[in-house]
Motif scaffolding. Structure first.
Motif: not given
Length: 479
Positions: A162-168, A197-204, A420-428, A454-457
């Motif tokens: 889930a870590t942010e990266s410029s290119q994925g 997947l919704s986040a992935v399809i909008n990434s590079e 996770q590492q500053g990025k919102l994601s589905v883990k469970h 880790e369950y709280l934002i």
């Protein structure tokens, strides 16, 4: 002279012994063991690691020169090293350094760039790593058979999807896991991609998804996506940008669940999609079945088609007609409840029919086996119940009688969002059995009392409830 000679071996060991003596003579940690104050552990390991790093940095008493050539340029990095250290850590180095004091290595650009980190690890057993360094470091650890580093980097990759990266990076890590045969990392990557997947399809990185990965993802019913239309649009973009073989294109287009798309959107897709126009002969039968599915009653449709095949099973859709996004502030405070509505079924024949749902969240539910203490009038019995004996509870039940939705089973899915590492994601992801209103192990390992959980934002619990209606095969379809 190489360190394989007796005199050189003696020199190498002398260096290490000298470092250890200097280290142990310095101030270090002294820790008593148990109740016996005469037994202590003297720990100077951090000082020893520091001395070893200095040994590499300064090249003191080095007996091996390692030259790392970048195969894609004329760059050469030179390291003054020590035979004993290299051969203790790597059997490959032990073989390469036989009768040699100068070792020339050929490495690709990405591996040459991190070779200093790699060789420093051999001296101190410690390394800092970033997302873009994971694959080259794993390659070096694999090539030179440094098993601990190889395992450590693989674990890092599994826990930093889930870590942010410029290119994925998840897709590239999956492709690398395929090459190396790391099945655990492969499954971790597939699961992360499916649940986000919704986040992935909008990434590079979306267009870099391989043919095999795309076909594997589209077979899954646990894809978390806004709607099947969003998935189709993403697949259309992927097809447009790639030059895959015709069988792959056909397989991908056939994997879209057209019956989960409304007739209005289906008509628009047929009219506007250039990809669908090009490959129309591949999917026209599926489109025809989808229109039939929406135009007839499920009971009538089930006479001719198997309604339990994947085409008629919803994925995890995020749109409001399929569920409810529930953000619970201060989830340890008290019980909460909400009501929401979903469609009775995916067929347009049922689109006007709604099912009302009640959801209850309790942060401190006590298991039945422990509830008897409340019937005891003694204060001591009540006090014997510990906070850790309770657990979060989520109950989702229809506010209507079962006769109102006869012929439909409801699968309830709960997505838990984390940061996770500053990025919102589905883990469970929790799936309720269709005949139950509650999941026994919901957040069973979560410690919601801790703000660092880790369950709280921002001290809130992020849930998304998804109701997936699945038609029951009441009548056997005609062959």
């Amino acid at each position: 002279m190489a360190c394989r000679d007796i005199s050189s071996v003696f020199t190498c060991w002398s260096i290490l012994i000298l470092i250890m003596l200097q280290t142990f003579s310095s101030e270090g940690a002294v820790k008593s063991i148990g109740s016996d104050s005469t037994v202590t552990t003297i720990n100077h390991s951090s000082m020893l690691i520091h001395r070893l790093q200095e040994l590499l940095q300064n090249g003191n008493s080095s007996d091996v020169t390692v030259k790392v050539h970048n195969v894609n340029s004329h760059e050469v990095k030179v390291f003054s090293s020590h035979y004993l250290v290299l051969t203790l850590q790597s059997p490959v180095f032990e073989q390469l350094l036989n009768n040699q004091t100068v070792l020339s290595l050929q490495e690709p650009t990405e591996c040459a760039a991190v070779f200093e980190k790699f060789i420093r690890y051999l001296y101190c057993g410690e390394i800092t790593i970033t997302v873009d360094q994971a694959i080259p470091l794993h390659k070096l650890a694999t090539k030179y058979q440094v098993s601990n580093l190889q395992q450590g980097v693989a674990e890092y990759m599994t826990h930093h999807l889930a870590t942010e990266s410029s290119q994925g990076h998840v897709v590239s890590w999956y492709n690398y896991a395929i090459k190396t045969g790391n099945e655990e990392l492969q499954e971790s990557c597939r699961q992360f991609l499916a649940w986000n997947l919704s986040a992935v399809i909008n990434s590079e990185e979306w267009t870099s998804v391989s043919d095999n990965l795309m076909t594997a993802l589209l077979q899954r019913s646990d894809l978390v996506i806004q709607s099947e239309v969003e998935l189709f649009m993403a697949v259309e973009e992927w097809i447009t940008r790639r030059q895959s073989d015709l069988p792959i294109m056909e397989t991908v287009l056939k994997s879209i669940r057209y019956a989960m798309i409304t007739p209005k959107d289906l008509f628009q897709i047929q009219k506007q999609s250039q990809v669908l126009s090009k490959y129309y002969s591949t999917v026209h039968d599926l489109l025809f079945i989808a229109f039939q599915f929406h135009s007839s009653s499920p009971l009538e449709f089930a006479k001719y088609f198997d309604v339990n095949c994947s085409m008629f099973i919803p994925r995890n859709y995020l749109s409001s007609s399929w569920g409810y996004q529930w953000i619970i502030n201060n989830p340890t405070r008290d019980d909460r409840s909400i009501s929401f509505q979903t469609h009775l079924g995916p067929s347009s024949h049922d689109s006007h029919k709604k099912v009302t749902w009640n959801a209850l969240f309790s942060p401190r539910w006590l298991p039945v086996s422990l509830r008897s203490v409340y019937s005891d009038s003694s204060i001591g019995a009540i006090q014997s119940v510990k906070p850790e004996d309770s657990k979060p509870r989520l109950v989702i039940s229809p506010a209507m009688t079962s006769s109102d939705f006869a012929g439909v089973n409801f699968q309830k899915t709960i997505l838990v969002g984390v940061k996770q590492q500053g990025k919102l994601s589905v883990k469970h992801v929790y799936n309720f059995h269709q005949s139950t209103d509650e999941m026994n192990d919901f957040l069973v390992h979560a410690d919601l009392q801790k703000r660092t959980s880790e369950y709280l934002i921002d001290n809130s619990l992020h849930l998304h409830i998804i109701i997936k209606p699945i038609y029951q095969p009441l009548i056997k379809a005609k062959k």
